[in-house]
Write an enzyme that holds these catalytic residues in place. Sequence first.
Site, PDB file in Angstrom:
ATOM      1  NE  ARG A   1      -2.415  -1.931   3.182  1.00  0.00           N
ATOM      2  CZ  ARG A   1      -2.804  -2.009   4.451  1.00  0.00           C
ATOM      3  NH1 ARG A   1      -3.772  -1.228   4.893  1.00  0.00           N
ATOM      4  NH2 ARG A   1      -2.206  -2.838   5.284  1.00  0.00           N
TER       5      ARG A   1
ATOM      6  CE  LYS B   1       5.260  -1.660   5.954  1.00  0.00           C
ATOM      7  NZ  LYS B   1       3.890  -2.057   6.327  1.00  0.00           N
TER       8      LYS B   1
ATOM      9  CD  GLU C   1      -3.475 -11.266  12.455  1.00  0.00           C
ATOM     10  OE1 GLU C   1      -3.342 -10.229  11.781  1.00  0.00           O
ATOM     11  OE2 GLU C   1      -3.010 -11.390  13.603  1.00  0.00           O
TER      12      GLU C   1
HETATM   13  C1  UD1 Z   1       0.705  -8.194  12.056  1.00  0.00           C
HETATM   14  C2  UD1 Z   1       0.078  -9.141  13.091  1.00  0.00           C
HETATM   15  C3  UD1 Z   1      -1.125  -8.446  13.716  1.00  0.00           C
HETATM   16  C4  UD1 Z   1      -0.683  -7.148  14.348  1.00  0.00           C
HETATM   17  C5  UD1 Z   1       0.030  -6.255  13.312  1.00  0.00           C
HETATM   18  C6  UD1 Z   1       0.626  -5.078  14.002  1.00  0.00           C
HETATM   19  C7  UD1 Z   1       0.489 -11.384  12.243  1.00  0.00           C
HETATM   20  C8  UD1 Z   1      -0.106 -12.576  11.615  1.00  0.00           C
HETATM   21  N1  UD1 Z   1      -0.318 -10.347  12.453  1.00  0.00           N
HETATM   22  O1  UD1 Z   1      -0.281  -7.998  11.054  1.00  0.00           O
HETATM   23  O2  UD1 Z   1      -1.706  -9.283  14.703  1.00  0.00           O
HETATM   24  O3  UD1 Z   1      -1.808  -6.461  14.887  1.00  0.00           O
HETATM   25  O4  UD1 Z   1       1.099  -6.986  12.677  1.00  0.00           O
HETATM   26  O5  UD1 Z   1       1.126  -4.176  13.046  1.00  0.00           O
HETATM   27  O6  UD1 Z   1       1.655 -11.390  12.569  1.00  0.00           O
HETATM   28  N2  UD1 Z   1       6.778  -9.885   7.336  1.00  0.00           N
HETATM   29  C9  UD1 Z   1       7.849 -10.683   6.946  1.00  0.00           C
HETATM   30  N3  UD1 Z   1       7.603 -11.835   6.283  1.00  0.00           N
HETATM   31  C10 UD1 Z   1       6.362 -12.273   6.005  1.00  0.00           C
HETATM   32  C11 UD1 Z   1       5.274 -11.470   6.412  1.00  0.00           C
HETATM   33  C12 UD1 Z   1       5.511 -10.295   7.080  1.00  0.00           C
HETATM   34  O7  UD1 Z   1       8.995 -10.332   7.187  1.00  0.00           O
HETATM   35  O8  UD1 Z   1       6.230 -13.356   5.408  1.00  0.00           O
HETATM   36  C13 UD1 Z   1       7.044  -8.649   8.056  1.00  0.00           C
HETATM   37  C14 UD1 Z   1       6.523  -7.417   7.358  1.00  0.00           C
HETATM   38  O9  UD1 Z   1       7.534  -6.853   6.549  1.00  0.00           O
HETATM   39  C15 UD1 Z   1       6.174  -6.487   8.516  1.00  0.00           C
HETATM   40  C16 UD1 Z   1       5.828  -7.440   9.638  1.00  0.00           C
HETATM   41  O10 UD1 Z   1       6.357  -8.700   9.283  1.00  0.00           O
HETATM   42  O11 UD1 Z   1       7.279  -5.693   8.932  1.00  0.00           O
HETATM   43  C17 UD1 Z   1       4.325  -7.560   9.842  1.00  0.00           C
HETATM   44  O12 UD1 Z   1       3.738  -8.013   8.646  1.00  0.00           O
HETATM   45  P1  UD1 Z   1       2.383  -7.408   8.105  1.00  0.00           P
HETATM   46  O13 UD1 Z   1       2.059  -8.083   6.834  1.00  0.00           O
HETATM   47  O14 UD1 Z   1       2.438  -5.934   8.125  1.00  0.00           O
HETATM   48  O15 UD1 Z   1       1.380  -7.940   9.219  1.00  0.00           O
HETATM   49  P2  UD1 Z   1       0.004  -7.290   9.613  1.00  0.00           P
HETATM   50  O16 UD1 Z   1      -1.030  -7.781   8.698  1.00  0.00           O
HETATM   51  O17 UD1 Z   1       0.162  -5.848   9.804  1.00  0.00           O
HETATM   52 MG    MG Z   2       1.528  -4.299   9.182  1.00  0.00          MG
END
Ligand code: UD1
Ligand code: MG
Length: 509
Positions: A19, A26, A161
């Site tokens: 986004r 990001k 979630e």
């Molecule tokens: C996540 C949490 C959610 C919380 C929120 C807070 C999970 C499943 N959910 O959701 O409960 O309220 O953060 O902001 O964890 N990332 C990786 N590899 C991946 C996926 C994500 O490194 O495969 C990193 C992203 O770059 C990011 C962080 O993990 O920095 C969180 O990922 P994001 O996709 O933003 O999770 P949210 O949906 O925000």
């Molecule tokens: Mg997030």
Amino acid sequence: MPQPHLRTVVVLAAGEGKRMKSALPKVLHPLLGRTLLGHVLTAAAPLAADRTVVVVGHGAEQVRAHLTEIAPDATPVLQAQQLGTGHAVRIALEAVPEAAGTVVVINGDVPLLRGETVAALVAAHEGEGAAATVLAAEVPDPTGLGRIVRDAAGRLEQIVEERDATPAQRALREINAGIYAFDAVRLRDALGKLSTDNDQGEEYLTDVFGLLVSAGEPVGVHVAADHVETLGCNDRVELAGLRRLLRDRVNEAWMRTGVSILDPDTTWIDVTATVERDAVIDQNTQLRGTTVVGAEAVVGPDVTLVDTVVGAAATVLRSHAVGAEVGPGASVGPYAYLRPAARLAEKSKVGTFVEVKNSEVGPGAKVPHLSYVGDATIGAKANIGAATIFVNYDGVNKHRTTVGEAAFIGCDTSLIAPVEVGAGAYVAAGSAITQDVPPGALGVTRAPQRSIDGWVTRKRAGTASAAAAERALAEGASAGGPVAREGEAIHGGAETVRRASGAGDTATE
Ligand code: UD1
Ligand code: MG
């Protein structure tokens, strides 16, 4: 087996941040002096972890290069496919078999997080011997975030979630901030049991909590005192909102140490800049990078300083400076441009529409108006007249100019480098100086002036100028003064040159 690590930090930074709609990953977007990732690593620094692992994926090369600059001790670990936050932590721990005590996991996009808050989370977690502790916060708008689900006794049951939540769970306003402390052994065990049975088909780190609760392991919730610290960043609108919040935090901190900020809403101070006591920062001012503003200095309005040091009691008004030094009591602007290695000594002055690059302006020396000073050394108390150009570039190489102590450079002069004007020397206004001027000498290169009488009457007949000239000449005639007749005289030559060498007309104040 190498020494076990009692504390390991894992930062999750592999996501794309769709986004943001950006070519830049990001976590590399800047926010008042650091990237999002830089802020998170700074918040984790007080934990003094044995190892910091950063999970990289999207834009991995760019993120790795940034880490080399800001955190060379951190270990980047590649998550080639983003299969979820649980998968990311699993990969991170595979790279650190030594991780044994506490593992702290931080989402890479929570830049307002404070070191004290992470430290308090870890202290609570370790103090209670918990298997896992999550940082939670009550927020006004929980949209899109994971909810903390508690049982009737208020104990954590699971983290769900939003997209997998029931309507009742969605109504909860206590959210998961994405910052956790885990016991390494029990975390590894639980990560091995994660399913992908959820709306996104990902391995959720948050499911570790439900698994530990079912296994009867003690888990904790640490509630952040200020929910603002837990705000994430998903698009540029949120980024701008975080920037305003951080600006307010930084400004408030400086005001509490004795700095006057006249308009905090338009003052943007990077977290890496420093302002000393009784400095006054006026409106529309940005202090960026490693900028330092000294005690009692006045900066602004309308000033941007990047990596610039401003000495005590100096003033900088409506100006832009990058990599410059402004000495104590010196005065800059309005409308000055200081470029890298512009060094202004104590009580010197660089005034209006003046550009200075890679030059020393000596103590008490003045460059008040409309000048370019490049690759120069200007001695103490020298006066550089308006529209003086230090001609430093021959199209291939740059050359230096030296102006001695208390030298006096007349207006509209070109000092063509390499050249030296000695101490106490004068240069006549309008000169182009190509040869050294000895100490105490006058350098002058002006062409003799000629005045061709009657030229306007002949060549510009019928213009306002011709009419004005005719009136002035007629008045002169009726007053009995000398009147030049058409075609009579061409003045100039030696007389004119002698007058110019008086040099009293060389400068402006
Ligand atoms: C996540 C949490 C959610 C919380 C929120 C807070 C999970 C499943 N959910 O959701 O409960 O309220 O953060 O902001 O964890 N990332 C990786 N590899 C991946 C996926 C994500 O490194 O495969 C990193 C992203 O770059 C990011 C962080 O993990 O920095 C969180 O990922 P994001 O996709 O933003 O999770 P949210 O949906 O925000
Ligand atoms: Mg997030």
